[in-house]
Design an enzyme around this catalytic site. Structure first.
Site, short mmCIF file in Angstrom:
data_model
loop_
_atom_site.label_atom_id
_atom_site.label_comp_id
_atom_site.label_asym_id
_atom_site.label_seq_id
_atom_site.Cartn_x
_atom_site.Cartn_y
_atom_site.Cartn_z
N GLU B 8 -22.70 14.84 47.64
CA GLU B 8 -23.46 13.71 48.18
C GLU B 8 -24.14 14.19 49.45
O GLU B 8 -23.47 14.61 50.39
CB GLU B 8 -22.55 12.51 48.43
CG GLU B 8 -21.17 12.85 48.89
CD GLU B 8 -20.27 11.65 49.13
OE1 GLU B 8 -20.63 10.81 49.96
OE2 GLU B 8 -19.21 11.58 48.52
N ASP B 100 -28.40 5.39 52.97
CA ASP B 100 -27.09 5.31 53.60
C ASP B 100 -27.29 5.23 55.10
O ASP B 100 -27.54 6.25 55.75
CB ASP B 100 -26.24 6.53 53.21
CG ASP B 100 -24.79 6.34 53.64
OD1 ASP B 100 -24.42 5.23 54.02
OD2 ASP B 100 -24.03 7.32 53.57
N THR B 108 -24.99 13.62 43.41
CA THR B 108 -25.08 14.15 42.05
C THR B 108 -24.12 13.38 41.15
O THR B 108 -23.14 12.81 41.62
CB THR B 108 -24.66 15.64 41.97
OG1 THR B 108 -23.26 15.74 42.23
CG2 THR B 108 -25.44 16.49 42.94
N ASN B 162 -17.00 16.32 46.49
CA ASN B 162 -15.92 15.55 45.88
C ASN B 162 -15.31 16.35 44.74
O ASN B 162 -16.02 16.92 43.92
CB ASN B 162 -16.47 14.23 45.32
CG ASN B 162 -17.02 13.37 46.44
OD1 ASN B 162 -16.30 12.95 47.32
ND2 ASN B 162 -18.33 13.15 46.43
#
Lengths: 56, 512
Positions: B8, B100, B108, B162
């Protein structure tokens, strides 16, 4: 006599086997002058004017 | 289950003349300019909770909550709802693209291979550049995007990673085992920076190898915007919380070089795999002071990267990385050719960094940037503290094919690629076919206007007579994905998906 047809050959496999792993770079000599021109065009004060909000 | 991963990335945004610019409005406008296939303003925020801590408790407040409240108050003056400010776009490739806070962010989709990740990350870059081009076609004050992590004033923004892990891996084993790795991996995944900073201010000129290392002051915490931790404890699995955890890594730099991204995510996943496979804790390197080492490695101009171990011995970041490589070879047995190639690439980069760091300028961002800018500095006779170097640093990260310095190098063939032909044509924007992202993306493609809400772990569709929830919390086996794609391909209405074991029908509800 049957007509013969010249078929295009399939592309040769890349050297070093058919693996998709890391490769040697294509050896193309960088155009240093083009990059230098690109750099000379960068406004010296661009970073001074650059302001962001803190993110994550 | 193997480890799946994703990125991200928050993007810096400005205008050529930023006088009077509102970065929030710019970010919103940029995200809204996207014309790629997806569904707008359907993201389900109710499922998000960044206050849950992986150490087994829930914090009442994050350090950034005050800032968030202030931003929220400022945003109240905008004639836009919360969802309009976010401007979320759930994309056909299973990705998320939104505003954001004050940065366009591209996340992704979940990927199960490094090739998929590189392709999906590249698709994000192309999307961002297409948005900027679209806006710039109608203005004389062009928008500029930077895939970097700082404004050189102490304001940092992230590129988070992540990793989906088994919940059975105890948190403390994970947190202790990964620290020395995260501190030392910057020697190959740092993006380089001309400047030293502290949280909220510029310190001094000078080169360092990583953009983000200045901004981390804690070993572990749930925070992400202030007093950032080396190990982020956010417990938001976006999956079945009984079985999975999402390890949220916030320390990485945004890489332009695909090879650096390949090494960053690939080596991290391999270390996590070794930990998950029960690598004994005594085999894991420890640092005496990880936070101090983080900064000292990044700022070391000799590039020796000496650190002190938990046992009081002096060693180097390269040796720490070699120890991790050894335990990975032992505890994360390779099942694919991709894995072996990754370990070879990891080993090779450590050898090259040891012998001559600048030899890695064909793969790593920090060495490529340093080599390029130092060459320019010498040719132009600039002093090491010349502020022009920070502008050139910024230009390295420009998402701009014509003017960006990274792309200048890339287009001249100066970078090795981790895979042949990694580029995904943005017009196609297809999800990885191996993860649940394909189901999310498939629902968006097939039933776009009927998508009532989307999240990482669920898609809700308005059916003919019922609401259909596709619950993705447990969908990580490839065979489950493949079966679902067969059903999706032949489905005419959302109710056709109810043959899937993880799809459920509910009475229709109004869209809030």
């Amino acid at each position: 006599m049957p007509e013969t047809i010249e078929r295009p050959r399939p592309p040769a496999p890349p050297s070093g086997g058919g693996s998709d792993g890391p490769r040697e770079p294509k050896v193309e000599k960088p155009n240093t002058e083009d990059l230098l021109n690109r750099m000379r065009k960068v406004d010296p004060d661009q970073a001074k004017r650059y302001r962001q909000r803190t993110g994550e | 289950m193997d480890i799946q991963f994703g990125l991200e990335t928050e993007i810096g945004i400005t205008r050529d003349d930023p006088e009077g610019m509102d970065v929030v409005a710019e970010s919103i406008a940029l995200v809204r300019s996207a014309t790629v296939p997806g569904v707008r303003s359907r993201w389900d925020y109710q499922q998000e909770d960044p206050h849950q801590d992986a150490r087994g408790f829930r914090v009442n407040a994050l350090r950034q909550d005050t800032d968030e409240a202030n931003y929220f108050a400022q945003d109240l003056s905008r004639p836009l709802s919360f969802a309009e400010i976010k401007s979320d776009l759930a994309l056909r490739n299973g990705a998320r693209f939104y505003n954001d806070h004050a940065h366009p962010e591209y996340c992704t989709p979940e990927c199960s291979s490094l090739r998929e990740l590189i392709e999906q990350d590249d698709a994000g870059d192309q999307l961002l550049m297409a948005c900027a081009q679209s806006i710039n076609a109608t203005t004389e004050n062009p928008v500029r995007l930077y895939k970097n992590n700082t404004d050189f004033r102490g304001h940092s923004y992230g590129c988070h990673e992540n990793y989906l892990l088994a919940r059975s891996l105890p948190w403390q084993v994970l947190a202790d085992g990964i620290q020395a790795f995260l501190v030392t991996r910057q020697i190959f995944c740092g993006a380089g920076k001309y400047g030293w900073e502290d949280e909220d201010h510029f310190l001094q000129p000078g080169f360092q190898i990583a953009q983000r290392s200045d901004f981390f002051t804690e070993l572990q915490s749930v925070d992400t915007m202030q007093r950032r931790p080396l190990v982020n404890t956010r417990d938001e699995p976006h999956a079945n919380p009984q079985l999975y955890r999402r390890f949220h890594v916030i320390i990485g730099d945004a890489n332009l070089s695909p090879y650096a991204t390949y090494l960053k995510v690939g080596t991290t996943a391999m270390v996590l795999r070794a930990l998950q496979n029960g690598c004994p804790s005594e085999r894991i390197p420890r640092l005496a002071d990880p936070i101090a080492s983080l900064k000292s490695i990044s700022r070391d101009r000799e590039w020796k990267w000496r650190v002190r171990t938990g046992g009081g011995r002096t060693t180097t970041a390269i040796e720490i990385q070699r120890q991790y490589l050894t335990v990975v070879r032992e505890y994360a047995p390779l099942e694919t050719a991709e894995g072996e190639e990754l370990l070879q690439a990891w080993e090779e980069i450590l050898v090259d960094l040891d012998q001559n760091p600048l030899k890695t300028a064909d793969r790593l961002d920090w060495t490529a940037k340093f080599k390029l800018l130092e060459g320019f500095r010498e040719s132009e006779g600039l002093q090491p503290e010349d502020p022009w170097l920070r502008s050139l640093d910024l230009a390295y990260h420009a998402l701009d094919r014509e003017n960006g310095l990274f792309f200048g190098l890339m287009d001249q063939g100066a970078f090795r690629l981790p895979f042949a032909n990694p580029r995904v044509r943005n017009a196609e924007l297809r999800p990885p076919q191996t993860t649940r992202a394909a189901i999310r993306g498939g629902c968006i493609e097939r039933f776009g206007p009927k998508v009532k809400s989307a999240q990482w772990d669920a898609v809700v569709l308005a059916g003919e007579s019922t609401e259909v929830e596709v619950d993705l919390r447990d969908v990580f086996e490839r065979s489950m994905v493949e079966k679902a794609l067969v059903v999706l391909a032949s489905s005419q209405i959302p109710e056709d998906l109810l043959v899937l074991p993880f799809a459920k029908a509910f009475p229709q509800r109004e869209i809030p």
